[in-house]
Design a protein around this motif. Structure first.
Motif, PDB file in Angstrom:
ATOM      1  N   PRO A 125       0.811  -1.216   0.000  1.00  0.00           N
ATOM      2  CA  PRO A 125       0.000   0.000   0.000  1.00  0.00           C
ATOM      3  C   PRO A 125       0.846   1.268   0.000  1.00  0.00           C
ATOM      4  O   PRO A 125       0.300   2.372   0.008  1.00  0.00           O
ATOM      5  N   ALA A 161       2.916  -6.186   1.423  1.00  0.00           N
ATOM      6  CA  ALA A 161       1.681  -6.948   1.576  1.00  0.00           C
ATOM      7  C   ALA A 161       1.822  -8.365   1.031  1.00  0.00           C
ATOM      8  O   ALA A 161       1.180  -9.293   1.521  1.00  0.00           O
ATOM      9  N   GLU A 211      -1.616  -4.774   5.662  1.00  0.00           N
ATOM     10  CA  GLU A 211      -2.495  -5.426   4.705  1.00  0.00           C
ATOM     11  C   GLU A 211      -2.009  -6.822   4.304  1.00  0.00           C
ATOM     12  O   GLU A 211      -2.620  -7.472   3.452  1.00  0.00           O
ATOM     13  N   ARG A 220      -4.081  -9.403   8.505  1.00  0.00           N
ATOM     14  CA  ARG A 220      -5.540  -9.284   8.396  1.00  0.00           C
ATOM     15  C   ARG A 220      -6.225 -10.430   9.143  1.00  0.00           C
ATOM     16  O   ARG A 220      -7.225 -10.226   9.845  1.00  0.00           O
ATOM     17  N   GLU A 266       1.518   1.144  10.246  1.00  0.00           N
ATOM     18  CA  GLU A 266       1.162   0.286   9.116  1.00  0.00           C
ATOM     19  C   GLU A 266       2.171  -0.838   8.887  1.00  0.00           C
ATOM     20  O   GLU A 266       2.028  -1.614   7.948  1.00  0.00           O
TER      21      GLU A 266
END
Length: 555
Positions: free
Chosen positions: A70, A79, A120, A125, A182
């Motif tokens: 991302p 990711a 992500e 997740r 993140e």
């Protein structure tokens, strides 16, 4: 934890291998070459420019991350480690790049980011969706908080990018991220994490890459129990002191496993550690004979421009790597620090972090940068060149806040977020931005200065005295001169005050002389002049080195 506890005895260096004295060119993919006009560099753009790198004379290229991401931290938040982000291309494009590089005699090193993933990432997740006790939470560092209701972070660790290194999720638990929120840190005590990265290594090795640059190589293992740092403890990413989350001895078991995988493949595949440690002795532990091959020499990058400090760090670097039979590495710039064309002319010239640089005399800065580059390329071991330094690019110091993308830029503490200035896309041709960075009509993701027309590849190619031609000449001499093939053959020679001088022994001897003072200095005529970083004065029999000038001689 002490150096003496695990420092090995001195060992004899193995026979020369390609990587022991290679010149490796770092490419920041989004800023190198744009093939499709979207303003962002990509893999096909790099492939199209490979002949330029061959002609420059480098041995290998290192690509900063291009994986699916991302882009919260310019791709260092991954990711999916087995796919290419669409902004950069596809896995097929990566394969074509590797094949094309090999056809030109260039090797390819790719960035690997094992300390943390993107939020992500499929595992993270699932960790969030599974809630407390989820098996996937064990692959990261989830903890209950302190305080009456768990409202305080589990410990006092700060994030490198500012603020606490913990973020609380909706169900009340906290997760660790030494960088941005993140970028959750992996738990490397979990076998699934170790197994996953072994398969990632094999995926890219099978595709043909020649090695890996290991991001935050010193950060994978944390001290048991994740203890508080304490108000008086000194620790930082940049290795200023011992910490519970950096340079723990447990990382070396991981790298011994990786080395066994690398050694299974033909062609001497390598791994390079980004390892910030409190001492060069600690850094040397990452490149013992059964671990990684090279480690970045950040101590050299941050050294001030004077004879005493340069002599000391060169000597200490060679001595530290000699104990484990590893080559020393040298670099002056990269994607995280102020370009040395600007940095070396500042009062705080020893700083290596992303400081906001002050206005400097660009002409004087370029002169000193050229001298520093010629010095670096004369040293034994492997050299790393950051894209654009061969053009003499300065730091871009006036980017407006609205275009900056460094995730640390808007934070109150931690890294101060001025890394964008060294990441501006490089100029290839033309008189106006984007200077051939992409097709006509395209822009660039960060704006390029109006003053860069004279610094483009086209403006410098074939021009006697240009910085590009200085690099081409230096790299050609480096390949051809017999004394420059050695990786530990430096000896100091007497020199006038303000001058650093050393020789390297071979079938023909080589001498490098550098005037680091503020006055011209006569150095005689040590031998046949091979190269100078700038104009020389004096006579053929008594050469005078102006300030901030390096000369190479064959003797």
């Amino acid at each position: 934890m002490t150096d003496a506890l695990i420092a090995p005895p001195a060992v004899e260096a193995p026979p020369a291998s390609w990587w022991r004295n290679a010149v490796i060119y770092q490419i920041y993919p989004r800023s190198f070459a744009d093939s499709n006009g979207d303003g962002i560099g990509d893999l096909p753009g790099i492939t199209g420019r490979l002949p330029y790198l061959r002609d420059l004379g480098v041995d290998a290229v290192w690509l900063s991350p291009f994986y699916s991401s991302p882009q919260a931290d310019a791709g260092y938040d991954v990711a999916d480690y087995r796919t290419v982000d669409p902004i950069f291309g596809t896995v097929a494009d990566a394969s074509e790049l590797i094949t094309g590089a090999h056809a030109l005699g260039l090797r390819v090193i790719v960035d690997l980011v094992p300390n943390h993933s993107s939020e992500e990432h499929e595992w993270f997740r699932k960790a969030l969706a599974g809630g407390p006790g989820s098996p996937f939470r064990e692959r990261y560092h989830f903890r209950t908080g302190k305080g009456d209701n768990g409202e305080l972070p589990p410990n006092d660790w700060p994030s490198i990018f500012g603020g606490p290194a913990w973020t609380r999720v909706a169900d009340g638990e906290w997760y660790l991220h030494l960088f941005a929120a993140e970028q959750p840190d992996f738990n490397w005590e979990h076998p699934a994490v170790r197994d996953e990265f072994k398969t990632i290594l094999r995926f890219w090795l099978d595709l043909g890459v020649d090695g890996f640059r290991v991001d935050v190589a010193h950060g994978l293992v944390k001290e048991d129990g994740l203890p508080d740092v304490g108000s008086h403890a000194e620790w930082h990413l940049l290795g200023v002191g011992e910490s519970p989350c950096f340079d723990r001895d447990g990382v070396h078991e991981i790298y011994r496993d990786w080395r066994r995988i690398l050694d299974e493949y033909p062609g001497e595949r390598i791994a390079v550690a980004e390892a910030w440690a409190p001492s060069l002795a600690r850094v040397s532990h990452y490149v013992r004979g059964d671990e990684l091959h090279q480690a970045f020499n950040f101590s050299y990058l941050g050294t001030a421009w004077n004879v005493h400090e340069q002599w000391q760090i060169i000597d200490e670097s060679l001595a530290a790597m000699r104990t484990v039979g590893a080559p020393t590495t040298w670099t002056l710039s990269n994607h995280d620090v102020v370009r040395h064309t600007t940095r070396l002319m500042q009062a705080g010239e020893g700083e290596v972090a992303g400081r906001k640089p002050a206005e400097v005399d660009q002409e004087a800065g370029l002169r000193r940068a050229r001298a520093a580059s010629a010095l670096m390329l004369a040293l034994p071991g492997s050299a790393y060149v950051y894209q654009g330094e061969e053009l003499g690019l300065p730091e871009v110091i006036d980017l407006p806040p609205e275009v900056r993308q460094d995730p640390a830029f808007h934070r109150a503490t931690g890294q101060d977020g001025y890394r964008d200035g060294c990441r501006v896309p490089i100029p290839w041709s033309g008189t106006a931005a984007p200077y051939g960075f992409g097709p006509d009509g395209g822009g660039s993701w960060l704006p390029q200065p109006d003053s860069w027309a004279g610094l483009s590849v086209a403006a410098q190619a074939g021009v006697d005295g240009s910085t590009l031609e200085l690099y081409r000449a230096a790299l050609a001499v480096r390949k051809a001169h017999p004394a420059l093939a050695g990786t530990d053959n430096l000896r100091w020679v007497p020199a006038p005050a303000g001058v650093l001088a050393f020789e390297r022994d071979g079938a023909e001897n080589f001498r490098c002389t550098v005037n680091m003072g503020d006055q011209p200095v006569a150095v005689g005529r040590p031998g046949e002049l091979l190269l100078a970083s700038g104009p020389l004065d004096g006579t053929p029999d008594n050469v005078v080195l102006p300030p901030d000038t390096t000369a190479w001689w064959s003797i």
